[in-house]
Design a protein around this motif. Structure first.
Motif, PDB file in Angstrom:
ATOM      1  N   ASP A   1       3.659   3.390   7.033  1.00  0.00           N
ATOM      2  CA  ASP A   1       4.171   3.912   8.301  1.00  0.00           C
ATOM      3  C   ASP A   1       4.398   5.418   8.267  1.00  0.00           C
ATOM      4  O   ASP A   1       4.885   6.007   9.232  1.00  0.00           O
ATOM      5  CB  ASP A   1       5.468   3.200   8.695  1.00  0.00           C
ATOM      6  N   GLY A   2       4.028   6.058   7.153  1.00  0.00           N
ATOM      7  CA  GLY A   2       4.132   7.511   7.049  1.00  0.00           C
ATOM      8  C   GLY A   2       5.458   8.025   6.539  1.00  0.00           C
ATOM      9  O   GLY A   2       5.623   9.232   6.348  1.00  0.00           O
TER      10      GLY A   2
ATOM     11  N   ALA B   1       0.828  -1.203   0.000  1.00  0.00           N
ATOM     12  CA  ALA B   1       0.000   0.000   0.000  1.00  0.00           C
ATOM     13  C   ALA B   1       0.865   1.256   0.000  1.00  0.00           C
ATOM     14  O   ALA B   1       1.901   1.318   0.668  1.00  0.00           O
ATOM     15  CB  ALA B   1      -0.921  -0.006   1.217  1.00  0.00           C
ATOM     16  N   LYS B   2       0.394   2.266  -0.746  1.00  0.00           N
ATOM     17  CA  LYS B   2       1.062   3.563  -0.795  1.00  0.00           C
ATOM     18  C   LYS B   2      -0.011   4.645  -0.795  1.00  0.00           C
ATOM     19  O   LYS B   2      -1.125   4.439  -1.284  1.00  0.00           O
ATOM     20  CB  LYS B   2       1.927   3.709  -2.049  1.00  0.00           C
ATOM     21  N   THR B   3       0.324   5.812  -0.247  1.00  0.00           N
ATOM     22  CA  THR B   3      -0.592   6.953  -0.253  1.00  0.00           C
ATOM     23  C   THR B   3       0.108   8.159  -0.846  1.00  0.00           C
ATOM     24  O   THR B   3       1.214   8.521  -0.424  1.00  0.00           O
ATOM     25  CB  THR B   3      -1.068   7.294   1.178  1.00  0.00           C
TER      26      THR B   3
ATOM     27  N   GLY C   1      12.593   9.380   3.672  1.00  0.00           N
ATOM     28  CA  GLY C   1      12.702   8.542   4.861  1.00  0.00           C
ATOM     29  C   GLY C   1      12.166   9.165   6.122  1.00  0.00           C
ATOM     30  O   GLY C   1      11.973   8.469   7.132  1.00  0.00           O
ATOM     31  N   ARG C   2      11.908  10.456   6.094  1.00  0.00           N
ATOM     32  CA  ARG C   2      11.365  11.133   7.271  1.00  0.00           C
ATOM     33  C   ARG C   2       9.860  10.858   7.363  1.00  0.00           C
ATOM     34  O   ARG C   2       9.185  10.686   6.350  1.00  0.00           O
ATOM     35  CB  ARG C   2      11.625  12.643   7.173  1.00  0.00           C
ATOM     36  N   VAL C   3       9.323  10.832   8.578  1.00  0.00           N
ATOM     37  CA  VAL C   3       7.883  10.614   8.754  1.00  0.00           C
ATOM     38  C   VAL C   3       7.124  11.883   8.363  1.00  0.00           C
ATOM     39  O   VAL C   3       7.475  12.992   8.802  1.00  0.00           O
ATOM     40  CB  VAL C   3       7.558  10.221  10.203  1.00  0.00           C
ATOM     41  N   TYR C   4       6.132  11.712   7.517  1.00  0.00           N
ATOM     42  CA  TYR C   4       5.317  12.831   7.047  1.00  0.00           C
ATOM     43  C   TYR C   4       4.540  13.473   8.199  1.00  0.00           C
ATOM     44  O   TYR C   4       3.954  12.779   9.029  1.00  0.00           O
ATOM     45  CB  TYR C   4       4.325  12.346   5.983  1.00  0.00           C
TER      46      TYR C   4
END
Length: 229
Positions: free
Chosen positions: A106-107, A86-88, A128-131
């Motif tokens: 995982d964002g 899954a991707k958003t 690689g950083r969390v959105y």
């Protein structure tokens, strides 16, 4: 998803097949930011950017599953199922801050139309950083507004919509709330070609009804882009 096309320097097209060919148009142009469905096959691709190359690598082959607006603001989450899971794709349609960002479940950010380091933004956009969502001031939904309220303080009210409600008069707010709740709009197109999800008649603009807002809007934006070029 059949292919990913660089439509212009700030517009991406995902060609889709679901019984017939269409396209999901995504633009991060600060003046013409949009997410639209176009009932047409995409043309030739200009030289792809790194962002488009990333989308091709990750989303093709894959399936477009759904699109959700976040509240009544200018943020949409487009969900895909790909060979990697899954991707958003998050579309932030917010003027000069407009961007498109692809994230994992995982964002963590995989691709972005605009990478921004810590020295350039309070909210870094880095691989690689969390959105993190944009730091918007919370506002109540226009669905909770009542006659006499200052509509500028409600989420979902643009300057155009405020003018439209005022022009309609007593029933203006109720008609807008009903359209939002039922997802039933009255798309129209002016003689100049601009498309709106509501009738322009209350504003005294000559217009005609169209079947789909999305198609009429993309037709207009494409024509404006051609004139610019």
């Amino acid at each position: 998803i059949q292919r990913v096309v660089q439509v212009d320097s700030q517009t991406v097209g995902l060609e889709l097949y679901a019984g017939r060919v269409g396209a999901l148009i995504l633009s991060f142009d600060p003046e013409r930011a949009r997410v639209l469905i176009a009932a047409k096959r995409l043309g030739k691709c200009i030289d792809p950017t790194g962002f488009v190359a990333d989308l091709r690598r990750i989303l093709v082959p894959g399936h477009f599953l759904s699109a959700d607006q976040i509240g009544l603001d200018r943020i949409a989450h487009l969900r895909f199922e790909t060979a990697e899971g899954a991707k958003t794709l998050i579309a932030e349609l917010m003027g000069k801050h407009t961007s498109l960002i692809l994230v994992n479940p995982d964002g963590r950010m995989l691709a972005s139309a605009k990478w921004l380091g810590k020295t350039k933004a309070r909210r870094p956009i880095l691989p690689g950083r969390v959105y993190e969502p944009p730091p918007l001031d919370p506002r109540p939904s226009v669905l909770l507004a009542a006659d006499g309220d200052d509509l500028r303080s409600f989420e979902g009210v643009s300057p155009f919509l405020a003018r439209w409600i005022a022009a309609v008069g007593e029933d203006g707010l109720a008609l807008v709330q009903q359209a939002y709740r039922l997802s039933r709009f009255e798309p129209t197109q002016s003689d100049e070609g601009a498309a709106y999800p509501l009738s322009l008649v209350p504003l005294g603009v000559v217009c005609h009804n169209v079947e789909l807002y999305s198609g009429a809007a993309e037709e207009y934006f494409s024509r404006v882009q051609e004139l610019d070029e």
